[in-house]
Design an enzyme around this catalytic site. Structure first.
Site, mmCIF file in Angstrom:
data_model
loop_
_atom_site.group_PDB
_atom_site.id
_atom_site.type_symbol
_atom_site.label_atom_id
_atom_site.label_comp_id
_atom_site.label_asym_id
_atom_site.label_seq_id
_atom_site.Cartn_x
_atom_site.Cartn_y
_atom_site.Cartn_z
ATOM 1 C CG ASN A 9 -83.067 43.136 -24.606
ATOM 2 O OD1 ASN A 9 -82.728 43.219 -23.429
ATOM 3 N ND2 ASN A 9 -83.842 42.157 -25.075
ATOM 4 C CE LYS A 11 -81.573 39.443 -26.041
ATOM 5 N NZ LYS A 11 -81.697 38.323 -26.964
ATOM 6 C CG HIS A 95 -87.269 39.533 -25.439
ATOM 7 N ND1 HIS A 95 -86.729 38.276 -25.579
ATOM 8 C CD2 HIS A 95 -86.557 40.343 -26.260
ATOM 9 C CE1 HIS A 95 -85.725 38.330 -26.438
ATOM 10 N NE2 HIS A 95 -85.598 39.572 -26.871
ATOM 11 N N GLY A 173 -79.878 35.893 -31.464
ATOM 12 C CA GLY A 173 -78.633 35.349 -30.911
ATOM 13 C C GLY A 173 -78.030 34.214 -31.735
ATOM 14 C CB SER A 213 -78.643 38.180 -35.848
ATOM 15 O OG SER A 213 -78.650 37.038 -35.011
ATOM 16 N N GLY A 235 -77.004 41.271 -28.717
ATOM 17 C CA GLY A 235 -75.548 41.128 -28.604
ATOM 18 C C GLY A 235 -74.756 42.345 -29.050
#
Ligand code: 13P
Length: 251
Positions: A9, A11, A95, A173, A213, A235
């Site tokens: 993802n 984002k 989400h 995150g 994470s 990330g």
């Protein structure tokens, strides 16, 4: 056997050039992978470019959101038909960032899921508790309410196609991953809920991803859990090296 599904993802990150460079690298690194379903979910403006770059590869395209209508006067929204046109297979729905910043409710996510399925798009339905809710000991209640609300009225066949992503909000995150035990507990709870609502057959078919994470160094332990069938990666999906390592969690 459920085939693992690992999705990135992205984002609200990357531009056209960066995104094509990322998937070009992923195509090279992941060319031989057949035992994991792989997807990337770029921002809407990059779907077409990324879709062209991954055409014919083992990497599928997903969107990060979708509206409930096919077309019309809905300024700023994107329809399921547009996602299909761009080459999407998956669409992330509900989400936590959309729930938090754009007030999306379970009922709205449910409407989106039904619409996506009616067009053959596979919803990745996100659920997860906040830190306050976990500390208050109501994780199971919160997540069950979300799952029930989001899958209400789906047929067994529709449910089997869906992917559920369990993403504890406090792990997104933040560098804090749920322990494998915490994650497995919630995944098992979701599966037993699906058994209660639908059937054992449906519950055994649905893939439940963990998100929050996920990194190359924690993915293997998470994936070894009985009810964890994949990962929704934020990330760490923005770099070729880390996302490729996550997809190749089996070594
Ligand atoms: P991070 O992997 O950056 O924690 O994000 C998780 C997530 O929200 C994926 O949807």
């Amino acid at each position: 056997m459920r085939k693992p599904i690992i999705a990135g993802n992205w984002k609200m990150n990357l531009n056209a050039q960066e995104s094509v460079a990322l998937v070009t690298g992923l195509k090279r690194e992941l060319a031989g992978v057949t035992d994991v379903e792989i997807a990337v979910c770029p921002p809407a403006t990059l779907l077409t470019a990324v879709g062209s770059a991954i055409a014919g590869s083992n990497i599928a395209l997903g969107a990060q959101n979708m509206y409930t209508q096919d077309s019309g006067a809905f300024t700023g929204e994107i329809s399921p038909l547009m996602l299909l046109d761009a080459g999407c297979t998956y669409v992330i729905l509900g989400h936590s960032e959309r729930r938090q910043y754009f007030n999306e409710t379970d009922a709205f996510i449910n409407e989106k899921a039904k619409k996506a399925l009616s067009h053959g798009l596979i919803p990745i339905i996100c659920v997860g508790e906040t830190l306050e809710q976990r500390e208050a000991g109501i994780t199971a209640d919160v997540v069950s309410t979300q799952v029930k609300g989001c899958v209400a009225g789906l047929s067994a066949d529709e449910m089997k196609k869906c992917v559920i992503a369990y993403e504890p909000v406090w792990a997104i995150g933040t560098g804090k991953t749920a322990t494998t035990k915490q994650a497995q507990e919630v995944h098992a709870m979701i599966r037993s809920l699906l058994k209660k609502i639908f059937s054992d057959n449906v519950a055994q078919a649905v893939r439940i991803q963990y998100g929050g994470s996920v990194k190359p160094d924690n993915v293997s332990e998470l994936m070894a859990q009985e009810d964890i069938d994949g990962a929704l990666v934020g990330g760490a999906s923005l770099k070729v090296d880390s996302f490729a390592k996550i997809v190749k969690f089996n070594g």
